[in-house]
Design an enzyme around this catalytic site. Structure first.
Site, mmCIF file in Angstrom:
data_model
loop_
_atom_site.group_PDB
_atom_site.id
_atom_site.type_symbol
_atom_site.label_atom_id
_atom_site.label_comp_id
_atom_site.label_asym_id
_atom_site.label_seq_id
_atom_site.Cartn_x
_atom_site.Cartn_y
_atom_site.Cartn_z
ATOM 1 N N HIS A 67 2.205 1.685 -3.274
ATOM 2 C CA HIS A 67 1.205 2.578 -3.866
ATOM 3 C C HIS A 67 1.665 4.028 -3.812
ATOM 4 O O HIS A 67 0.862 4.941 -3.984
ATOM 5 C CB HIS A 67 -0.142 2.429 -3.162
ATOM 6 C CG HIS A 67 -0.805 1.105 -3.418
ATOM 7 N ND1 HIS A 67 -2.066 0.799 -2.962
ATOM 8 C CD2 HIS A 67 -0.370 0.007 -4.078
ATOM 9 C CE1 HIS A 67 -2.383 -0.439 -3.326
ATOM 10 N NE2 HIS A 67 -1.370 -0.932 -3.998
ATOM 11 N N ASP A 91 0.863 -1.187 0.000
ATOM 12 C CA ASP A 91 0.000 0.000 0.000
ATOM 13 C C ASP A 91 0.901 1.239 0.000
ATOM 14 O O ASP A 91 2.005 1.177 -0.515
ATOM 15 C CB ASP A 91 -0.956 -0.030 1.195
ATOM 16 C CG ASP A 91 -2.299 0.623 0.891
ATOM 17 O OD1 ASP A 91 -2.290 1.812 0.499
ATOM 18 O OD2 ASP A 91 -3.350 -0.024 1.011
#
Length: 459
Positions: free
Chosen positions: A289, A266
């Protein structure tokens, strides 16, 4: 004879004076005051005095070795109580250190280490810390949302050559996780997963040299904290591990994160509402991410974020680069953000500003939005994944983005033979200070003629 007697007397006198037996004294208290953090079943043992870990260092630090307090360190036996006793004793002692020795693995249940403590507290992690192995091993009467929590701690340093291993794989494989359902959907069922390390209402913290991996959810979480210094930490989890943000910051100010490496499933760093004065430098991020501000404004909430700087960093093989994301219906503002001297290596969305963030395809259109202004992108170069445009500025019709500035931005396709993709802009106002690659021709000049004015929504 008289002379012999006098000589003998003088000899005996000096012999007794010079060779009196010498008695050394060790100064140890026989017991410690025990705080209400945790009440041990017996009096806490004295600080460690083993040859390898002395009870006091050359600098006058009193060392509390968790092994002396009964920690087994075999990775199976529950060492929670020993850690709590060591913590309680160190917490009440100035210039103290809780020592987690190397060459051992310590299993800890979900635990809260509470302050306030006396000044000069250090947590030295040289061994390995692990939680119970997966949700089935987690005690049913204990929250599954957090593992190790530090509450109301002021002035602590946390450092060491050890490893904090969240053993997250069994949590990631729960059917409710996003990547486990058919075609990316999720299945019903309990989905709480613990953040590995949470700091709540703490201040003046210093973290250096730590390694943490495979958290079930966030690796580090700072909530309602201030004056945080993080340097030379390493965070690693698989690229497909869901919701494993490296460092999450919310309602926290005056944070410095330097010279660190984050690779996870993430955001490398995510910044939530109530955060300001955050400086990040020399971060190597990815796969991940990217580095994100948000998401903000969920559930029509008010969000305020300001004075954030990310510079001299690398983002590689990630879904996003530098991103600001807000939900429709929110209020508040994001302002004074600087992204400077960042290298992108095969990043799908290097620059993203999205006021339409939504986790499904069915979010309702709403007019209010978090206002985004004074965002600087400078010296951002590298390559992007050709599946998405390199720049994405999607702003609200009713609350456009303003004062966006781009300078020395050069983003090229990672795959040879592909043409440079056009940036996407919507209701985005700003200036281009130098020629960009690709050209950002869609950015609107000046400021919007009409901007909603609502004092209650301002930060």
């Amino acid at each position: 004879m008289l002379i012999n007697f006098v000589l003998a007397y003088i000899f005996n006198f000096f012999f007794c004076f010079l060779f009196l037996p010498i008695h050394g004294r060790l100064h140890y208290t026989s017991s410690f005051l025990v705080s209400q953090i945790s009440v041990p079943p017996s009096p806490a043992p004295a600080a460690s005095v083993s040859p390898s870990y002395n009870g006091s260092s050359a600098l006058g630090t009193t060392v509390f070795n968790v092994r002396t307090f009964g920690a087994v360190g075999n990775g199976v036996t529950d060492d929670t109580e020993a850690f709590k006793m060591a913590w309680d004793s160190a917490c009440q002692t100035e210039d103290s250190e809780v020592l987690v020795p190397k060459s051992h693995s310590y299993m800890l249940q979900s635990t809260i280490f509470t302050g306030p403590c006396k000044c000069g507290l250090k947590l030295q992690i040289d061994g390995t810390l692990v939680p119970p192995d997966g949700p089935d091993s987690w005690p049913k009467n204990i929250s599954k949302r957090q593992w190790l929590v530090f509450y109301r701690i002021n002035g602590m340093s946390m450092q060491g050559d050890g490893v904090i291993d969240g053993r997250g794989e069994k949590w990631w494989n729960l059917p409710c996780k996003p990547h486990k359902g058919p075609h990316g959907t999720t299945q019903p069922g309990p989905c709480d997963s613990p953040a590995a390390i949470r700091f709540f209402m703490c201040s003046n913290l210093k973290m250096k040299g730590l390694r943490i991996k495979n958290s079930p959810q966030f690796h580090f979480k700072f909530d309602n904290c201030q004056n945080i210094y993080v340097e030379s930490i390493t965070i690693k989890s698989p690229a497909l591990s869901p919701n494993t943000d490296g460092i999450h910051i919310q309602n926290t100010n005056n944070v410095k994160i330097y010279n660190s490496l984050v690779s996870n499933g993430d955001d490398c760093v995510s910044i939530g509402t109530g955060s300001y004065n955050i400086d990040m430098r020399n971060i190597t991020c990815g796969p991940s991410h990217g580095i994100s501000i948000g998401s903000l404004g969920d559930g029509n909430s008010r969000a305020c974020v300001s004075n954030i700087t990310v510079k001299d960093s690398i983002i590689k093989h990630s879904d996003n680069g530098v991103r600001i994301k807000t939900w429709q219906g929110g209020s508040g503002s994001v302002s004074s953000i600087t992204f400077n001297n960042i290298h992108m290596d095969t990043v799908r969305n290097p620059i993203v500003l999205d006021q339409y963030y939504c986790l499904t395809k069915h979010c309702p259109n709403q007019t209010s939005a978090v206002h985004i202004s004074n965002i600087l992108y400078t010296n951002i170069r590298g390559t992007y994944d050709v599946r998405s445009p390199p720049m994405h500025f999607a702003c609200s019709d009713s609350m456009p983005c303003t004062n966006l500035t781009l300078s020395e931005v050069e983003l090229l396709p990672a795959t040879k033979g592909h043409l440079v993709s056009r940036p996407l802009c919507w209701s985005a106002y700003g200036t281009i200070q130098t020629i960009t690659v690709p050209p950002v021709l869609c950015l609107l000049e000046g400021i919007p003629e009409l901007m909603p004015q609502n004092d209650s929504d301002r930060c």
